[in-house]
Design a protein around this motif. Structure first.
Motif, PDB file in Angstrom:
ATOM      1  N   PHE A   1       0.931  -1.378  -0.042  1.00 43.90           N
ATOM      2  CA  PHE A   1      -0.052   0.074   0.005  1.00 43.90           C
ATOM      3  C   PHE A   1       0.983   1.159  -0.042  1.00 43.90           C
ATOM      4  O   PHE A   1       1.840   1.628   1.057  1.00 43.90           O
ATOM      5  CB  PHE A   1      -0.922  -0.199   1.224  1.00 43.90           C
ATOM      6  CG  PHE A   1      -1.701   1.001   1.361  1.00 43.90           C
ATOM      7  CD1 PHE A   1      -3.229   0.839   0.872  1.00 43.90           C
ATOM      8  CD2 PHE A   1      -1.577   2.322   1.995  1.00 43.90           C
ATOM      9  CE1 PHE A   1      -4.195   2.101   0.926  1.00 43.90           C
ATOM     10  CE2 PHE A   1      -2.601   3.380   2.096  1.00 43.90           C
ATOM     11  CZ  PHE A   1      -3.609   3.052   1.688  1.00 43.90           C
ATOM     12  N   GLY A   2       0.936   2.077  -1.091  1.00 43.92           N
ATOM     13  CA  GLY A   2       1.736   3.116  -1.242  1.00 43.92           C
ATOM     14  C   GLY A   2       3.180   2.775  -1.688  1.00 43.92           C
ATOM     15  O   GLY A   2       3.302   1.638  -2.125  1.00 43.92           O
ATOM     16  N   PRO A   3       4.190   3.763  -1.697  1.00 41.17           N
ATOM     17  CA  PRO A   3       4.186   5.008  -1.172  1.00 41.17           C
ATOM     18  C   PRO A   3       3.135   5.976  -2.224  1.00 41.17           C
ATOM     19  O   PRO A   3       2.906   7.174  -1.398  1.00 41.17           O
ATOM     20  CB  PRO A   3       5.702   5.449  -1.091  1.00 41.17           C
ATOM     21  CG  PRO A   3       6.221   4.556  -2.136  1.00 41.17           C
ATOM     22  CD  PRO A   3       5.358   3.310  -2.284  1.00 41.17           C
ATOM     23  N   GLN A   4       3.147   5.905  -3.517  1.00 38.81           N
ATOM     24  CA  GLN A   4       2.213   6.583  -4.166  1.00 38.81           C
ATOM     25  C   GLN A   4       1.033   6.202  -4.252  1.00 38.81           C
ATOM     26  O   GLN A   4       0.680   4.834  -4.580  1.00 38.81           O
ATOM     27  CB  GLN A   4       2.889   6.889  -5.622  1.00 38.81           C
ATOM     28  CG  GLN A   4       2.318   8.033  -6.188  1.00 38.81           C
ATOM     29  CD  GLN A   4       1.315   7.575  -7.129  1.00 38.81           C
ATOM     30  OE1 GLN A   4       0.969   6.404  -7.625  1.00 38.81           O
ATOM     31  NE2 GLN A   4       0.289   8.482  -7.676  1.00 38.81           N
TER      32      GLN A   4
ATOM     33  N   VAL B   1       3.604   7.119   2.237  1.00 42.80           N
ATOM     34  CA  VAL B   1       3.965   6.273   3.466  1.00 42.80           C
ATOM     35  C   VAL B   1       3.509   4.913   2.842  1.00 42.80           C
ATOM     36  O   VAL B   1       2.811   4.597   2.070  1.00 42.80           O
ATOM     37  CB  VAL B   1       3.276   6.665   4.466  1.00 42.80           C
ATOM     38  CG1 VAL B   1       1.434   6.329   4.451  1.00 42.80           C
ATOM     39  CG2 VAL B   1       3.323   5.794   5.813  1.00 42.80           C
ATOM     40  N   HIS B   2       4.247   3.922   3.334  1.00 39.45           N
ATOM     41  CA  HIS B   2       4.315   2.499   2.669  1.00 39.45           C
ATOM     42  C   HIS B   2       3.710   1.317   3.764  1.00 39.45           C
ATOM     43  O   HIS B   2       4.354   1.528   4.843  1.00 39.45           O
ATOM     44  CB  HIS B   2       5.444   2.010   2.264  1.00 39.45           C
ATOM     45  CG  HIS B   2       5.688   0.780   1.420  1.00 39.45           C
ATOM     46  ND1 HIS B   2       5.016   0.440   0.225  1.00 39.45           N
ATOM     47  CD2 HIS B   2       5.937  -0.428   2.109  1.00 39.45           C
ATOM     48  CE1 HIS B   2       4.969  -0.719   0.039  1.00 39.45           C
ATOM     49  NE2 HIS B   2       5.476  -1.394   1.012  1.00 39.45           N
ATOM     50  N   LEU B   3       3.041   0.840   3.530  1.00 34.61           N
ATOM     51  CA  LEU B   3       2.434  -0.394   4.519  1.00 34.61           C
ATOM     52  C   LEU B   3       2.503  -1.518   3.528  1.00 34.61           C
ATOM     53  O   LEU B   3       1.950  -1.603   2.413  1.00 34.61           O
ATOM     54  CB  LEU B   3       0.919  -0.103   4.661  1.00 34.61           C
ATOM     55  CG  LEU B   3       0.711   1.082   5.808  1.00 34.61           C
ATOM     56  CD1 LEU B   3      -0.733   1.098   6.088  1.00 34.61           C
ATOM     57  CD2 LEU B   3       1.214   0.626   7.464  1.00 34.61           C
ATOM     58  N   ASP B   4       2.927  -2.533   4.246  1.00 31.32           N
ATOM     59  CA  ASP B   4       2.474  -3.890   3.598  1.00 31.32           C
ATOM     60  C   ASP B   4       1.584  -4.485   4.468  1.00 31.32           C
ATOM     61  O   ASP B   4       1.647  -4.952   5.824  1.00 31.32           O
ATOM     62  CB  ASP B   4       4.025  -4.870   3.911  1.00 31.32           C
ATOM     63  CG  ASP B   4       4.968  -4.484   2.809  1.00 31.32           C
ATOM     64  OD1 ASP B   4       4.456  -4.341   1.713  1.00 31.32           O
ATOM     65  OD2 ASP B   4       6.133  -4.393   3.363  1.00 31.32           O
ATOM     66  N   LEU B   5       0.518  -4.921   3.874  1.00 34.61           N
ATOM     67  CA  LEU B   5      -0.711  -5.345   4.531  1.00 34.61           C
ATOM     68  C   LEU B   5      -0.808  -6.933   4.234  1.00 34.61           C
ATOM     69  O   LEU B   5      -0.831  -7.412   3.192  1.00 34.61           O
ATOM     70  CB  LEU B   5      -1.955  -4.842   3.800  1.00 34.61           C
ATOM     71  CG  LEU B   5      -2.126  -3.269   3.750  1.00 34.61           C
ATOM     72  CD1 LEU B   5      -3.299  -2.847   2.936  1.00 34.61           C
ATOM     73  CD2 LEU B   5      -2.265  -2.968   5.427  1.00 34.61           C
ATOM     74  N   VAL B   6      -0.823  -7.411   5.480  1.00 40.90           N
ATOM     75  CA  VAL B   6      -0.849  -9.107   5.277  1.00 40.90           C
ATOM     76  C   VAL B   6      -2.371  -9.339   5.366  1.00 40.90           C
ATOM     77  O   VAL B   6      -3.115  -8.943   6.361  1.00 40.90           O
ATOM     78  CB  VAL B   6      -0.351  -9.593   6.516  1.00 40.90           C
ATOM     79  CG1 VAL B   6      -0.172 -11.177   6.444  1.00 40.90           C
ATOM     80  CG2 VAL B   6       1.085  -9.132   6.744  1.00 40.90           C
ATOM     81  N   LEU B   7      -2.772 -10.199   4.240  1.00 40.26           N
ATOM     82  CA  LEU B   7      -4.285 -10.422   4.090  1.00 40.26           C
ATOM     83  C   LEU B   7      -4.553 -12.012   4.142  1.00 40.26           C
ATOM     84  O   LEU B   7      -3.966 -12.780   3.547  1.00 40.26           O
ATOM     85  CB  LEU B   7      -4.777  -9.973   2.717  1.00 40.26           C
ATOM     86  CG  LEU B   7      -4.713  -8.390   2.377  1.00 40.26           C
ATOM     87  CD1 LEU B   7      -5.220  -8.254   1.097  1.00 40.26           C
ATOM     88  CD2 LEU B   7      -5.330  -7.610   3.385  1.00 40.26           C
ATOM     89  N   GLU B   8      -5.736 -12.059   4.840  1.00 34.67           N
ATOM     90  CA  GLU B   8      -6.219 -13.447   4.487  1.00 34.67           C
ATOM     91  C   GLU B   8      -7.819 -13.129   4.065  1.00 34.67           C
ATOM     92  O   GLU B   8      -8.419 -12.601   4.356  1.00 34.67           O
ATOM     93  CB  GLU B   8      -6.598 -14.237   6.072  1.00 34.67           C
ATOM     94  CG  GLU B   8      -5.425 -14.980   6.513  1.00 34.67           C
ATOM     95  CD  GLU B   8      -5.745 -15.550   7.923  1.00 34.67           C
ATOM     96  OE1 GLU B   8      -6.865 -15.513   8.394  1.00 34.67           O
ATOM     97  OE2 GLU B   8      -4.682 -15.606   8.503  1.00 34.67           O
ATOM     98  N   ASP B   9      -7.957 -13.759   2.554  1.00 35.35           N
ATOM     99  CA  ASP B   9      -9.042 -13.566   1.768  1.00 35.35           C
ATOM    100  C   ASP B   9      -8.923 -11.698   1.647  1.00 35.35           C
ATOM    101  O   ASP B   9      -7.905 -10.994   1.450  1.00 35.35           O
ATOM    102  CB  ASP B   9     -10.234 -13.821   2.300  1.00 35.35           C
ATOM    103  CG  ASP B   9     -10.284 -15.292   2.119  1.00 35.35           C
ATOM    104  OD1 ASP B   9      -9.597 -15.742   1.128  1.00 35.35           O
ATOM    105  OD2 ASP B   9     -10.990 -16.150   2.834  1.00 35.35           O
TER     106      ASP B   9
ATOM    107  N   GLY C   1      -2.679  -8.005   9.502  1.00 37.63           N
ATOM    108  CA  GLY C   1      -1.318  -7.439   9.971  1.00 37.63           C
ATOM    109  C   GLY C   1      -0.900  -6.120   9.274  1.00 37.63           C
ATOM    110  O   GLY C   1      -1.235  -6.286   7.700  1.00 37.63           O
ATOM    111  N   ALA C   2      -0.158  -5.393   9.549  1.00 34.23           N
ATOM    112  CA  ALA C   2       0.258  -4.261   8.869  1.00 34.23           C
ATOM    113  C   ALA C   2       1.624  -3.906   9.369  1.00 34.23           C
ATOM    114  O   ALA C   2       1.775  -3.762  10.389  1.00 34.23           O
ATOM    115  CB  ALA C   2      -0.696  -2.979   8.989  1.00 34.23           C
ATOM    116  N   ILE C   3       2.584  -3.732   8.119  1.00 33.53           N
ATOM    117  CA  ILE C   3       4.020  -3.340   8.692  1.00 33.53           C
ATOM    118  C   ILE C   3       4.159  -2.302   7.973  1.00 33.53           C
ATOM    119  O   ILE C   3       4.438  -2.051   6.600  1.00 33.53           O
ATOM    120  CB  ILE C   3       4.881  -4.683   8.005  1.00 33.53           C
ATOM    121  CG1 ILE C   3       4.546  -5.822   8.613  1.00 33.53           C
ATOM    122  CG2 ILE C   3       6.200  -4.287   8.460  1.00 33.53           C
ATOM    123  CD1 ILE C   3       4.687  -7.020   7.547  1.00 33.53           C
ATOM    124  N   PRO C   4       4.344  -0.977   8.840  1.00 34.32           N
ATOM    125  CA  PRO C   4       4.588   0.271   8.280  1.00 34.32           C
ATOM    126  C   PRO C   4       6.128   0.568   7.858  1.00 34.32           C
ATOM    127  O   PRO C   4       6.884  -0.041   8.587  1.00 34.32           O
ATOM    128  CB  PRO C   4       4.078   1.314   9.183  1.00 34.32           C
ATOM    129  CG  PRO C   4       4.165   0.493  10.397  1.00 34.32           C
ATOM    130  CD  PRO C   4       4.300  -1.040  10.183  1.00 34.32           C
TER     131      PRO C   4
END
Lengths: 145, 359
Positions: free
Chosen positions: B9-12, B20-28, B33-36
């Motif tokens: 998610f991001g940076p643009q 700002v950048h987030l790695d979103l951990v998804l289940e479906d 979890g989110a790692i900024p």
């Protein structure tokens, strides 16, 4: 320039600005300044953008993002550096993490000075960018591209 | 268990004006979890304090962030003034307070617009930003700048406001207040807005305190904590009551900020009514030596300024802890369990200011 030959789409990216110029870029889209009257809209997608508005100087982490956004935009494309930081590095020029203006990374066509750049000057810069876009388009046609 | 996948998610990103950048951990479709990761706007301007003398630095401090620029200048100046034992004239305190409250109005209106934009409610976005222009016009008239004002200096303020300007401010806020009513109604009553905000991103009071939330984020979880209660500047003479909500969700955060807008109108009116005559700055002699912490309430919450001086005109250290830095851990907690489509709105409800956070 007598007429606008195209309704250009903008892509805005904050390279390392203080937000001042960014909110002024967004301000241009809202009722008081309303650049949509020129057919200009803000898009989040580099593949559909004609004009890249960049605010803030380049630092080591945004350098690759700026290059990537630029390379993803279709030809012809114009880059507008908004604010003094994007032009030269400005007040942050001496900071250890600032490489300088946007033109250290990608070619810049229009420079908009100011800290923060006022919406009037941003609109002026975008209108100048339209002219550059027309010229680039004409050059591409001439080359048979 | 569904397969886990990671969505960057991001940076643009279309929703955020800042990187700002987030790695979103998804289940479906559910976020587990989110790692900024931050650092896209890091300039290193705290270090500039070694190259600019302490009287020049407010100019840099105001450029930490374009939205709360007035507050950053104020926080830095207050810290240096405390070290040097400078008593700022009463009138300067009042002028600073009026400008800071005006920035709060401008910041909250900006946030409301961005929130509406994130929901795709385009007309509400335009309306909020149209009202915000009136405050920017007032900044333009009183300070000469729309976004960056450069009014604070060590020892007071640089510009005075005459009675015509003060009347213009009163007229502008009256105007905004009357036109804000339908906007507030839409934010609080509209079905579309409620369906996106109610019950989304619940942060309990215990979690908010444990994770260190500040500002409207903390107050929307029911904790009455507002640094303005300390009574710095002109707040000692004004009636500041923290505005709280106990719903703990995104709707509550929106409600708290809407009510803070109305509170700021009242504070400005009260300050303009009580503003004393007199000088607006004192001359500063000598160099600071010592260290000091200052806390002030920015539109996004409590900001802490630390200044360490060594008796020369160049300071040793300037450090800032911004409200967004404190609000990122609660945001990460809040994102767990939400739907992917709600992520942009939940990130926006903390009112992230990335350029403050990364400096």
């Amino acid at each position: 320039m007598n007429k606008v030959s195209k309704s250009p789409w903008l892509l805005h990216y904050d390279a390392s600005s203080c937000n001042g110029c960014d909110i002024e870029v967004l301000d241009c889209l809202t009722p008081k300044y309303d650049i949509e009257r020129f057919g200009i809209i803000n898009t989040g997608d580099p593949f559909q953008a004609d004009i890249l508005l960049i605010t803030g100087g380049v630092n080591s982490q945004t350098e690759s993002v700026v290059k990537q956004l630029y390379s993803q935009m279709p030809e012809p494309k114009v880059v507008v550096a908004v604010g003094i930081c994007a032009c030269t590095g400005g007040i942050f020029k001496e900071c250890y993490n600032i490489k300088g203006g946007i033109d250290t990374v990608i070619p810049v066509d229009v420079y908009v000075p100011g800290c923060a750049a006022r919406p009037e000057s941003i609109i002026d810069g975008v209108v100048k960018a339209l002219k550059v876009l027309d010229e680039k388009q004409a050059a591409m046609k001439k080359d048979g591209r | 268990m569904a397969k886990r996948s990671i969505v960057p998610f991001g940076p643009q990103h279309p929703v955020l004006p800042e990187p700002v950048h987030l790695d979103l951990v998804l289940e479906d479709e559910t976020v587990v979890g989110a790692i900024p990761s931050i650092g896209y706007v890091h300039r290193g301007l705290e270090k500039l304090v070694e190259k600019r003398d302490f009287k020049q630095y407010p100019y840099v401090a105001e450029r930490i962030c374009g939205i709360c620029s007035c507050g950053h200048g104020l926080g830095y100046c207050m810290a240096v003034e405390e070290i040097m034992n400078i008593q700022v004239p009463e009138r300067a305190d009042y002028l600073r307070t009026i400008w800071v409250e005006m920035s709060r109005i401008h910041s909250h209106l900006l946030w409301l617009g961005l929130l509406a934009d994130a929901m795709g409610f385009e007309s509400l976005f335009m309306e909020s930003w149209r009202l915000r222009e009136k405050i920017l016009d007032m900044f333009d008239e009183t300070t000469g700048g729309r976004i960056i004002h450069s009014v604070n200096q060590v020892g007071g303020v640089q510009r005075d406001m005459d009675s015509a300007m003060l009347n213009d401010i009163l007229r502008a806020i009256k105007d905004i207040e009357s036109q804000l009513k339908p906007v507030i109604n839409t934010f609080l009553q509209d079905y579309t807005v409620q369906s996106r905000l109610k019950g989304a991103g619940v942060l309990s009071r215990e979690d908010a305190i444990a994770l260190g939330a500040v500002g409207p984020m903390l107050r929307a979880s029911g904790e009455p904590y507002d640094v303005r209660m300390l009574g710095y500047g002109a707040y000692k003479d004004l009636s500041v009551e923290p505005i709280i909500s106990t719903d703990c969700d995104s709707y509550a955060r929106c409600e708290v900020r809407l009510k803070e807008l109305l509170q700021s109108f009242d504070l400005i009116r009260e300050a303009i009514g009580k503003i004393p005559e007199g000088s607006i700055n004192v001359s500063v002699k000598g160099n600071p030596a010592g260290e000091y912490f200052v806390r002030i309430e920015q539109p996004r919450g409590e900001a802490i300024y630390y200044v360490k001086a060594n008796g020369t005109k160049y300071l040793d250290r300037f450090r800032l802890r911004t409200p967004t830095t404190s609000n990122i851990p609660p945001m990460v907690e809040m994102l767990k369990g939400c739907q992917l489509a709600d992520v942009p709105i939940l990130i926006l409800t903390i009112d992230p200011c990335v350029s403050c956070t990364e400096r």
